[in-house]
Design an enzyme around this catalytic site. Structure first.
Site, mmCIF file in Angstrom:
data_model
loop_
_atom_site.group_PDB
_atom_site.id
_atom_site.type_symbol
_atom_site.label_atom_id
_atom_site.label_comp_id
_atom_site.label_asym_id
_atom_site.label_seq_id
_atom_site.Cartn_x
_atom_site.Cartn_y
_atom_site.Cartn_z
ATOM 1 N N ASP A 7 -8.817 26.972 -20.270
ATOM 2 C CA ASP A 7 -9.975 26.077 -20.014
ATOM 3 C C ASP A 7 -9.545 24.910 -19.138
ATOM 4 O OD1 ASP A 7 -12.522 24.847 -20.615
ATOM 5 O OD2 ASP A 7 -12.724 26.335 -21.937
ATOM 6 N N HIS A 54 -14.482 20.096 -21.194
ATOM 7 C CA HIS A 54 -14.783 21.380 -21.686
ATOM 8 C C HIS A 54 -13.861 22.086 -22.424
ATOM 9 C CE1 HIS A 54 -15.845 25.682 -21.271
ATOM 10 N NE2 HIS A 54 -17.432 25.129 -21.401
ATOM 11 N N ASN A 93 -24.500 31.904 -19.076
ATOM 12 C CA ASN A 93 -25.570 30.990 -19.379
ATOM 13 C C ASN A 93 -26.886 30.892 -18.409
ATOM 14 O OD1 ASN A 93 -24.363 29.916 -21.531
ATOM 15 N ND2 ASN A 93 -23.739 28.091 -20.579
ATOM 16 N N SER A 132 -20.249 29.060 -23.987
ATOM 17 C CA SER A 132 -18.706 28.647 -23.960
ATOM 18 C C SER A 132 -18.475 28.168 -25.284
ATOM 19 C CB SER A 132 -18.741 27.394 -23.267
ATOM 20 O OG SER A 132 -18.537 27.533 -21.774
#
Length: 611
Positions: A166, A199, A291, A351
């Site tokens: 990530d 994130h 998304n 996520s």
């Protein structure tokens, strides 16, 4: 993308055509047809979700065919005026720099060379979060997936390492700083994996935030450590190349479960190869569905888990992407987790649904480390709470993940013993075929628990390894003596069971170049005759020569080495006494491999029948 037909590009195209033809790589297709239909070059472009993505326009990602000669590849890149930026030999991925205006022409030439299995754009992939400002003290997603009941069985294990590929992790966060086992910055090739985008810190907290410590939030697998892989730029965006490299680094550094909260990845062949690599080595990659709120017709790939998002009432979240690629759903609305600056926040997105599944998979393996990835997948699908149409559907997959049911089933499952090797078949070419130029060898290899790798040998010498389906190799016949040769295939499953060699005898058409040059080693069998019937023992004799000096000879029977010895001079007679008293009746292949003082090798075969 249309072709801008100016003089510069037309000249460049003609030069490339001439270069490829000179290299013996075959013809290049009509530029009009190629340059107006990039879907034939880049299959991902057929997916609307990929058409909308930006790319690193100065790069292409290549997967050479196993068996491709390194020198031939280097010559090809030189002819195309490209430069290697990065190379991952274990994944079989090469990144080259290109002129963006020449992308389709170069991709065509690469595919047409016969050395490259696939060419891909390097897509820029955003993380999949939707920020939500209100801060909640509760974590309703935990009871929603029955996590508390699962914790009665296990809360994770120090040996069950979880990879977070990530934007990095906030290394000073009080709920995470003691959880990080190791880390690396793939994007910048440095040891600085501290998170500045936020994130990755949120994802890590959902999976394994330090818990039962009277502060902050609760992670799903709070007793499992994390390896942090920073694979993004400062804005939190990554690319196909960096995500694949991050997956590989996490697996190589002990991660069994690897979370990748980026999308769209369901059609991404580069990520698929990395996920297959992890699966074949006993691990699992978990990926967010995306998304965009769209629908895809793509089926994903079985070696990874794709996770959609539901709200607190178990309804599919409006933003969650749908399609046959979706395997499971998990809560993805108002998910509270760790944030930058030692804080906590809530956010929406697939996520944050994916790491819930990653944490539960880690719990299942903590309860029973002996289970294979395929068994874990079966448990997940069998125990999921069916929310949509009966059975698997394109909205909810198999349904909502149930941590308690998953962990209990894992604890109760006894791993089946596996002593059965993969089933292997050479589907092309057929035995007795004559090959010339660069030819493909296509293999079918299947196994209940998964095939780890398939190795091709020519005359007993391994020349290529493929770890991803479909299993395909390239043989450049110009690098071998003309005449009969033996192709041998061995497949090994994920439990280490190797198949017996599956062999075919074929002929290579002679070439005026390659190993048939005057300086190349030579072999001539003198006794007995090819396909002769022999008794209880036979002396096999051959003459060998090498203008640059002889070094060694090695004898193989049916692909298995039986004797090797040094040899000197430039010409010699060599022999091997083969005792056949206990050898099964039938035809057998005898291979002699000769290596000269420069390290160059050649080989030759004869077939002998035993009674």
């Amino acid at each position: 993308m249309g072709y801008r037909a100016n003089t510069h590009h037309l000249l460049a195209y003609l030069i490339l055509v001439a270069s490829i033809n000179l290299m013996g790589c075959g013809s290049v297709l009509d530029p009009q047809g190629i340059l107006t239909d990039t879907k034939s070059l880049f299959p991902e472009d057929a997916d609307p979700a990929y058409q909308a993505l930006e790319i690193v326009d100065t790069e292409l990602l290549l997967q050479p065919l196993p068996g491709a000669d390194a020198t031939s590849l280097a010559d090809l890149f030189t002819q195309l005026d490209t430069t290697i930026i990065d190379q991952d030999n274990e994944l079989g991925l090469i990144t080259i720099s290109i002129d963006p205006d020449m992308r389709e022409i170069i991709a065509t030439a690469l595919i047409d060379s016969g050395l490259i299995e696939s060419v891909h754009k390097n897509y820029i992939l955003p993380s999949q979060s939707i920020p939500n400002d209100p801060l909640f003290r509760l974590q309703p997603h935990l009871p929603q997936v029955n996590a508390t009941e699962a914790w009665d069985i296990t809360t994770g294990d120090e040996d069950m390492v979880i990879g977070v590929v990530d934007s990095g992790i906030d290394i000073s966060h009080p709920d995470l700083r003691n959880k990080i086992l190791d880390g690396y910055n793939i994007f910048d090739a440095s040891n600085d994996y501290d998170d500045i985008a936020g994130h990755g810190t949120q994802v890590a907290g959902i999976i394994a935030a330090e818990s039962n410590n009277r502060r902050g939030v609760v992670g799903l697998a709070w007793d499992s450590p994390i390896v942090a892989v920073k694979a993004t730029n400062e804005n939190g965006d990554s690319t196909s190349r960096h995500l694949a490299a991050g997956i590989m680094w996490a697996q190589a550094n002990g991660a069994k479960v690897i979370n990748v909260s980026f999308a769209p990845l369901w059609s991404n062949k580069v990520i698929k190869a990395a996920a297959q690599h992890v699966f074949n080595r006993g691990g699992m990659v978990v990926i967010s569905a995306g998304n965009a709120g769209g629908k895809s017709k793509t089926g994903g790939y079985p070696e990874a888990l794709f996770v959609g998002a539901v709200d607190g009432s178990d309804r599919i979240a409006a933003f969650s992407d749908r399609g046959p690629f979706v395997d499971l759903v998990a809560p993805g609305v108002s998910i509270q987790s760790t944030s930058l600056g030692s804080g906590y926040r809530t956010a929406n997105g697939t996520s944050f649904a994916a790491p819930i599944v990653s944490g539960i998979v880690a719990l299942a393996w903590s309860a029973n480390p002996s289970l294979r990835p395929a068994t874990i997948q079966s448990i997940l699908s069998d125990t999921a709470i069916d929310l949509g149409s009966r059975g698997k559907d394109s909205t909810y997959g198999y349904g909502l993940i149930d941590a308690a049911a998953v962990v209990q089933a894992a604890a109760d499952t006894i791993a089946e013993p596996d002593n059965k090797p993969p089933t292997v078949r050479i589907t092309s070419p057929s035995a007795g075929s004559t090959l010339s130029g660069r030819s493909r060898i296509v293999v079918s290899a299947t196994d209940r628990w998964g095939v780890a790798d398939v190795v091709m040998s020519i005359d007993g010498v391994p020349t290529g390894t493929d770890t991803r389906k479909p299993y395909r190799f390239v043989v450049d016949t110009a690098l071998f003596e003309g005449g009969q040769h033996t192709i041998s295939i061995v497949a090994t499953d994920t439990n280490g069971n190797a198949s017996k060699p599956v062999t075919i005898n074929i002929r290579f058409r002679g070439s005026s170049s390659g190993s048939s040059s005057n300086n190349s080693p030579g072999i001539r069998f003198t006794s007995p005759n090819n396909r002769a019937t022999v008794g209880s023992s036979v002396q096999i004799e051959a003459e060998v020569s090498a203008k640059l000096g002889l070094a060694t000879v090695e004898w193989l029977i049916n692909g298995q080495s039986v004797f090797a010895s040094p040899v000197g001079g430039t010409k010699a007679e060599v022999s091997y006494l083969w005792r056949t008293r206990n050898v099964p009746a039938g035809m057998h292949t005898i291979t002699l491999i000769l290596t000269d003082l420069t390290g160059k090798s050649t080989s030759a075969n004869i077939e002998l029948r035993t009674r």
